[in-house]
Every structure is written in C-alpha cells, then in structure tokens.
Design a protein around this motif. Structure first.
Motif, PDB file in Angstrom:
ATOM      1  N   SER A   1      47.004  44.680  55.918  1.00 16.89           N
ATOM      2  CA  SER A   1      47.148  45.113  57.316  1.00 16.89           C
ATOM      3  C   SER A   1      48.204  44.275  58.032  1.00 16.89           C
ATOM      4  CB  SER A   1      45.811  45.032  58.043  1.00 16.89           C
ATOM      5  OG  SER A   1      45.392  43.695  58.149  1.00 16.89           O
ATOM      6  N   SER A   2      48.333  43.018  57.685  1.00 15.52           N
ATOM      7  CA  SER A   2      49.380  42.192  58.307  1.00 15.52           C
ATOM      8  C   SER A   2      50.750  42.559  57.749  1.00 15.52           C
ATOM      9  CB  SER A   2      49.097  40.714  58.099  1.00 15.52           C
ATOM     10  OG  SER A   2      49.191  40.384  56.730  1.00 15.52           O
TER      11      SER A   2
ATOM     12  N   ARG B   1      42.687  43.135  52.120  1.00 16.26           N
ATOM     13  CA  ARG B   1      42.817  44.126  53.196  1.00 16.26           C
ATOM     14  C   ARG B   1      43.494  43.514  54.423  1.00 16.26           C
ATOM     15  NH1 ARG B   1      36.905  46.180  52.206  1.00 16.26           N
ATOM     16  NH2 ARG B   1      37.315  47.695  50.579  1.00 16.26           N
ATOM     17  N   ARG B   2      43.089  42.278  54.750  1.00 19.78           N
ATOM     18  CA  ARG B   2      43.723  41.607  55.880  1.00 19.78           C
ATOM     19  C   ARG B   2      45.205  41.367  55.608  1.00 19.78           C
ATOM     20  NH1 ARG B   2      40.333  36.859  56.037  1.00 19.78           N
ATOM     21  NH2 ARG B   2      38.652  37.940  55.055  1.00 19.78           N
TER      22      ARG B   2
ATOM     23  N   GLU C   1      38.325  41.645  51.057  1.00 15.31           N
ATOM     24  CA  GLU C   1      38.542  41.489  52.495  1.00 15.31           C
ATOM     25  C   GLU C   1      39.846  40.742  52.770  1.00 15.31           C
ATOM     26  OE1 GLU C   1      36.987  42.732  55.158  1.00 15.31           O
ATOM     27  OE2 GLU C   1      35.815  43.881  53.710  1.00 15.31           O
ATOM     28  N   SER C   2      40.123  39.701  52.008  1.00 10.76           N
ATOM     29  CA  SER C   2      41.373  38.961  52.217  1.00 10.76           C
ATOM     30  C   SER C   2      42.582  39.836  51.874  1.00 10.76           C
ATOM     31  CB  SER C   2      41.386  37.676  51.400  1.00 10.76           C
ATOM     32  OG  SER C   2      41.446  37.960  50.021  1.00 10.76           O
TER      33      SER C   2
END
Length: 152
Positions: free
Chosen positions: A97-98, A93-94, A90-91
């Motif tokens: 995306s950033s 992916r974040r 999840e980290s």
C-alpha cells in the motif's frame, strides 16, 4: 486408576496373596487403607492452606487449563506458524500500500510484469502449509516420488 486395567489388578492381588500370605493380608490391607486416607487428608490440608495463603484470587482458577497433558506440540507449532505468516502478510500489505503511492517507471512491459508480480504476491500471501498443499496437488501422482541414490 493409575493405568491399571482389570486383568492387571487381578494379577497384582494374586501376587500379593502369594507373597504376603493370607494371614498377614488383612493387616497390610488396613495399613494401605490408612495410608490412602492420610494422603487424602494431607492433600485436602495443602489445598486449604493454599486457598488460605493466596486468598480469593485462586478460588476461580481453572486448573484444567494448566494441565500439561492437554498441550499438543504440533498444534502449538502450527498456531505459531500461522501467527508468523499473518504478521508477514500484514507487513507485505502495508509495504504494497505504501508502494502504490510511489512513482513507477514506464518501461513498456508493465502488463507482463504486473501479472508476474500478482502471481508472486499470491504465492507470498499463502502460508507455508498452504504452499506445501498446493505443490502436493500439482505433483504428478502417476510416477513415484523422486529418488536420490546419493542421498541414502
């Protein structure tokens, strides 16, 4: 019953007959019966006392869930690893995306670098267990496992 099977029970009865003797055996059997009854009464009394002291909060407690014999350390570790891997994914992916909104430098070799980046991202997204299984599938099974004579 206490992990004693039928054969062991017969052996214990024979040993009790020999050690105690047939004359005193009924007396000791009666003492054992009274002791078991007393222990049961004490257990019921303690149970009633706990319910009386703590009220209705403990009426619906599932005591089986709290039994330590049901816990499997391997399962606990496996679940912890999966949770940790999920948090890492999840980290990542974040982070990705950033980074999509960040400006990129055009050096001309973006096709190769994007393919390498996607393969590396795919490897990072796999859990350690999945990576190990993938590596095990890729290993040539016709040869033996690697052997290091200096390590033994």
């Amino acid at each position: 019953m206490l992990g004693i099977n039928g054969t062991e029970m017969v052996i214990l009865v024979v040993v009790a007959l020999v050690v105690i003797g047939p004359k005193r055996l009924p007396e000791y059997a009666q003492k054992l019966r009274d002791f078991v009854r007393q222990m049961r009464r004490m257990a019921e009394g303690a149970k009633d006392s706990v319910q009386r002291d703590f009220g209705d909060d403990f009426k619906d407690v599932d005591w089986q869930k709290l039994d330590p014999r049901q816990y499997d350390p391997r399962r606990i570790v496996r679940e912890a690893l999966v949770e940790e891997d999920t948090a890492i994914r999840e980290s990542k992916r974040r982070e990705r995306s950033s980074n999509e909104f960040a400006p990129t430098s055009g050096d001309g070799g973006e096709a190769d670098s994007s393919a390498d980046a996607s393969a590396a991202a795919k490897m990072r997204e796999q859990s350690p267990i999945e990576r190990f299984q993938a590596q095990a599938e890729l290993r040539d099974r016709s040869t033996g496992a690697p052997f290091d004579p200096e390590a033994t």
